[in-house]
Write a protein that holds these residues in place. Structure first.
Motif, PDB file in Angstrom:
ATOM      1  N   VAL A 289       0.836  -1.204   0.000  1.00 20.79           N
ATOM      2  CA  VAL A 289       0.000   0.000   0.000  1.00 20.79           C
ATOM      3  C   VAL A 289       0.871   1.254   0.000  1.00 20.79           C
ATOM      4  N   LEU A 290       1.989   1.222   0.724  1.00 22.37           N
ATOM      5  CA  LEU A 290       2.906   2.360   0.714  1.00 22.37           C
ATOM      6  C   LEU A 290       3.479   2.577  -0.678  1.00 22.37           C
ATOM      7  N   ALA A 291       3.785   1.488  -1.374  1.00 26.98           N
ATOM      8  CA  ALA A 291       4.289   1.608  -2.746  1.00 26.98           C
ATOM      9  C   ALA A 291       3.255   2.264  -3.656  1.00 26.98           C
ATOM     10  N   VAL A 292       1.984   1.902  -3.462  1.00 29.78           N
ATOM     11  CA  VAL A 292       0.907   2.544  -4.239  1.00 29.78           C
ATOM     12  C   VAL A 292       0.831   4.026  -3.923  1.00 29.78           C
ATOM     13  N   ALA A 293       0.941   4.370  -2.651  1.00 29.20           N
ATOM     14  CA  ALA A 293       0.880   5.781  -2.251  1.00 29.20           C
ATOM     15  C   ALA A 293       1.984   6.593  -2.909  1.00 29.20           C
ATOM     16  N   LEU A 294       3.187   6.025  -2.962  1.00 32.74           N
ATOM     17  CA  LEU A 294       4.323   6.744  -3.532  1.00 32.74           C
ATOM     18  C   LEU A 294       4.229   6.832  -5.049  1.00 32.74           C
ATOM     19  N   SER A 295       3.895   5.723  -5.693  1.00 31.30           N
ATOM     20  CA  SER A 295       3.885   5.714  -7.165  1.00 31.30           C
ATOM     21  C   SER A 295       2.710   6.485  -7.731  1.00 31.30           C
ATOM     22  N   ALA A 296       1.541   6.401  -7.080  1.00 33.35           N
ATOM     23  CA  ALA A 296       0.348   7.087  -7.578  1.00 33.35           C
ATOM     24  C   ALA A 296       0.155   8.464  -6.957  1.00 33.35           C
ATOM     25  N   GLU A 297       1.036   8.823  -6.012  1.00 34.24           N
ATOM     26  CA  GLU A 297       0.907  10.092  -5.286  1.00 34.24           C
ATOM     27  C   GLU A 297      -0.499  10.225  -4.708  1.00 34.24           C
ATOM     28  N   SER A 298      -0.885   9.196  -3.960  1.00 35.69           N
ATOM     29  CA  SER A 298      -2.247   9.095  -3.424  1.00 35.69           C
ATOM     30  C   SER A 298      -2.253   9.383  -1.931  1.00 35.69           C
ATOM     31  N   LEU A 299      -2.990  10.404  -1.520  1.00 30.40           N
ATOM     32  CA  LEU A 299      -3.121  10.704  -0.097  1.00 30.40           C
ATOM     33  C   LEU A 299      -3.898   9.606   0.618  1.00 30.40           C
ATOM     34  N   ALA A 300      -4.946   9.080  -0.037  1.00 32.69           N
ATOM     35  CA  ALA A 300      -5.742   8.026   0.593  1.00 32.69           C
ATOM     36  C   ALA A 300      -4.868   6.817   0.924  1.00 32.69           C
ATOM     37  N   ALA A 357      19.838   8.845   1.621  1.00 34.40           N
ATOM     38  CA  ALA A 357      21.012   8.841   0.746  1.00 34.40           C
ATOM     39  C   ALA A 357      20.636   8.479  -0.684  1.00 34.40           C
ATOM     40  N   LEU A 358      19.778   7.461  -0.817  1.00 29.10           N
ATOM     41  CA  LEU A 358      19.371   7.029  -2.156  1.00 29.10           C
ATOM     42  C   LEU A 358      18.550   8.106  -2.862  1.00 29.10           C
ATOM     43  N   SER A 359      17.809   8.902  -2.077  1.00 29.01           N
ATOM     44  CA  SER A 359      16.991   9.963  -2.680  1.00 29.01           C
ATOM     45  C   SER A 359      17.843  11.013  -3.383  1.00 29.01           C
ATOM     46  N   LEU A 360      19.093  11.162  -2.948  1.00 28.24           N
ATOM     47  CA  LEU A 360      19.985  12.116  -3.617  1.00 28.24           C
ATOM     48  C   LEU A 360      20.301  11.668  -5.041  1.00 28.24           C
ATOM     49  N   ALA A 361      20.263  10.348  -5.264  1.00 28.79           N
ATOM     50  CA  ALA A 361      20.616   9.818  -6.575  1.00 28.79           C
ATOM     51  C   ALA A 361      19.405   9.597  -7.470  1.00 28.79           C
ATOM     52  N   ILE A 362      18.300   9.062  -6.889  1.00 27.79           N
ATOM     53  CA  ILE A 362      17.169   8.687  -7.749  1.00 27.79           C
ATOM     54  C   ILE A 362      15.867   9.393  -7.382  1.00 27.79           C
ATOM     55  N   GLY A 363      15.865  10.173  -6.293  1.00 26.14           N
ATOM     56  CA  GLY A 363      14.654  10.881  -5.892  1.00 26.14           C
ATOM     57  C   GLY A 363      13.984  10.231  -4.696  1.00 26.14           C
ATOM     58  N   LEU A 364      13.220  11.032  -3.962  1.00 22.36           N
ATOM     59  CA  LEU A 364      12.596  10.573  -2.730  1.00 22.36           C
ATOM     60  C   LEU A 364      11.569   9.481  -2.990  1.00 22.36           C
ATOM     61  N   ARG A 365      10.715   9.662  -3.979  1.00 20.64           N
ATOM     62  CA  ARG A 365       9.670   8.681  -4.238  1.00 20.64           C
ATOM     63  C   ARG A 365      10.258   7.351  -4.693  1.00 20.64           C
ATOM     64  N   GLU A 366      11.230   7.392  -5.592  1.00 15.94           N
ATOM     65  CA  GLU A 366      11.821   6.170  -6.120  1.00 15.94           C
ATOM     66  C   GLU A 366      12.570   5.391  -5.037  1.00 15.94           C
ATOM     67  N   SER A 367      13.290   6.109  -4.176  1.00 15.48           N
ATOM     68  CA  SER A 367      14.000   5.422  -3.099  1.00 15.48           C
ATOM     69  C   SER A 367      13.014   4.789  -2.119  1.00 15.48           C
ATOM     70  N   GLY A 368      11.867   5.441  -1.913  1.00 14.30           N
ATOM     71  CA  GLY A 368      10.823   4.865  -1.070  1.00 14.30           C
ATOM     72  C   GLY A 368      10.260   3.581  -1.649  1.00 14.30           C
ATOM     73  N   LEU A 369      10.131   3.519  -2.964  1.00 22.69           N
ATOM     74  CA  LEU A 369       9.628   2.299  -3.608  1.00 22.69           C
ATOM     75  C   LEU A 369      10.613   1.142  -3.445  1.00 22.69           C
ATOM     76  N   VAL A 370      11.898   1.425  -3.583  1.00 28.72           N
ATOM     77  CA  VAL A 370      12.912   0.388  -3.360  1.00 28.72           C
ATOM     78  C   VAL A 370      12.817  -0.131  -1.929  1.00 28.72           C
ATOM     79  N   PHE A 371      12.701   0.786  -0.998  1.00 28.67           N
ATOM     80  CA  PHE A 371      12.616   0.428   0.417  1.00 28.67           C
ATOM     81  C   PHE A 371      11.378  -0.423   0.695  1.00 28.67           C
ATOM     82  N   ALA A 372      10.231  -0.068   0.122  1.00 30.15           N
ATOM     83  CA  ALA A 372       8.999  -0.825   0.343  1.00 30.15           C
ATOM     84  C   ALA A 372       9.156  -2.271  -0.122  1.00 30.15           C
ATOM     85  N   GLY A 373       9.818  -2.455  -1.249  1.00 31.49           N
ATOM     86  CA  GLY A 373      10.052  -3.809  -1.739  1.00 31.49           C
ATOM     87  C   GLY A 373      10.929  -4.621  -0.806  1.00 31.49           C
TER      88      GLY A 373
END
Length: 400
Positions: A289-300, A357-373
């Motif tokens: 669900v966190l991955a959906v929130a980050l990728s879809a930029e969904s507040l819900a 640290a990863l957000s500096l290279a690929i962005g905050l949202r993308e690093s969050g998706l890696v972390f969720a996985g």
């Protein structure tokens, strides 16, 4: 032997001190976007600010985790409150990044002393016949304090003209009150052992080591997600969703900790085996669900993720405590409790730094998706390992 009314007073005073101390540690969470604007720093700096707090917690747990087993719970709890007062005063001083870092370290030391010793103290006060309820109360005030702190600071930031001072002023007053109450209502150690300076070492008895590792990894996976939400949710709301409300930023983290308390209540009504396995499965769902929130930029989805996360992490924490801290003798309880929480805070800090640290290279949202996985994989692996371990134990037990 203290009377029943005195014991109730001691429980309430200890729980209040625990709640207030942990509340202070999350006050900065919804305010990070304001600090970022005032001091002009990046997402990575925010995660460092969060991480130094977590490392302060671990330092206190590792270095002083066994101390309350020697000299008694009360002196350590009072010291934790003194550090909470110092931290609040530091946050009220003129703003600078070095001072902010120092205040977070002191706050972490306070939380570290309180987490291990407070849990052991509550279990001691309830006595051996009621360890389950004691463990539930200890985690409820711990995680409840974390949740209340972030929501309170967010609401104050939206309603007050002094968002970076008023929350800490209130916490300063509460910390002083908690110190006075704890000193008045908790018994002094009857016959403390002499203080012995020893190399930092938190031991875990051999019979519970397997359960200890699984409990720390499962609950730690939930804490890892809480850590990342705590460190970057306010900036994500502002930069990706265009939501500048500090109350919403505080609410995201509050939901995780509040529903962790709900998970505690659920866990006490089912077996520890079922709690661990349901918790691990729920963490996989929460990461998705966190991955959906980050990728879809969904507040819900961003509001649903911490609810699922909180319940699941609460199940895992409760199962872990039941299999570890509640099974050891009182003389070992402070050390085992501190070791358990040291593991949780390690997993709280390291992923937050990694995401920053990863957000500096690929962005905050993308690093969050890696972390969720990664969290989903870890939770699934722990769940499978727990099933295998309990199956092996059942096969090894001779039939009556």
């Amino acid at each position: 032997m203290i009377s029943a009314p005195a014991r109730r007073g001691a429980v309430l005073a200890t729980a209040f001190a625990f709640l207030v101390t942990m509340m202070g540690t999350t006050l900065p969470t919804p305010l990070y976007s304001l600090y970022s604007q005032r001091l002009d720093f990046t997402e990575f700096t925010v995660t460092i600010l969060f991480a130094v707090y977590a490392f302060g917690v671990m330092f206190a747990l590792i270095v002083f985790g066994r101390l309350s087993d020697q000299i008694g719970r009360r002196p350590i709890l009072l010291t934790a409150l003194v550090l909470a007062v110092i931290s609040a005063v530091m946050f009220l001083l003129p703003l600078s990044l070095p001072l902010l870092i120092a205040a977070r370290i002191v706050s972490g030391l306070s939380a570290g002393l309180m987490s291990g010793t407070g849990t052991a103290a509550v279990i001691d006060l309830f006595g051996p016949a009621d360890k389950a309820r004691a463990g539930m109360l200890a985690i409820a005030v711990n995680t409840g304090g974390l949740g209340v702190g972030t929501l309170f600071a967010g609401v104050v930031a939206d309603l007050s003209s002094a968002p970076l001072t008023l929350p800490y002023a209130v916490h300063l007053g509460l910390s002083v009150l908690a110190f006075v109450t704890l000193r008045a209502f908790t018994p002094a150690p009857a016959d403390p052992a002499p203080l012995r300076l020893q190399a930092p070492r938190l031991t875990v008895p051999a019979p519970i080591r397997g359960a200890f590792v699984r409990g720390v990894l499962a609950a730690g996976a939930g804490f890892a997600v809480c850590g990342v939400l705590t460190a970057v949710s306010a900036l994500f709301l502002v930069r990706y969703l265009g939501i500048g409300s500090h109350t919403v930023a505080g609410l995201v983290v509050f939901l995780a900790f509040a529903f962790m308390v709900v998970g505690q209540f659920v866990a006490r009504r089912i077996s520890s085996r079922a709690a661990m396995q349901a918790g691990c499965g729920g963490l996989v769902v929460a990461a998705a669900v966190l991955a959906v929130a980050l990728s879809a930029e969904s507040l819900a989805a961003l509001l649903i993720a911490p609810i699922v996360l909180g319940v699941s992490a609460g199940l895992c924490v409760n199962a872990g405590l039941a299999a570890t801290v509640e099974r050891v003798d009182p003389a070992q309880r402070g050390a085992v409790s501190s070791a358990f929480f040291a593991g949780l805070y390690l997993m709280l800090a390291v992923p937050a730094i990694g995401v920053g640290a990863l957000s500096l290279a690929i962005g905050l949202r993308e690093s969050g998706l890696v972390f969720a996985g990664l969290v989903a994989l870890l939770a699934a692996a722990v769940g499978v390992a727990d099933i295998a371990a309990r199956g092996s134990a059942a096969r090894a037990t001779p039939l009556p």
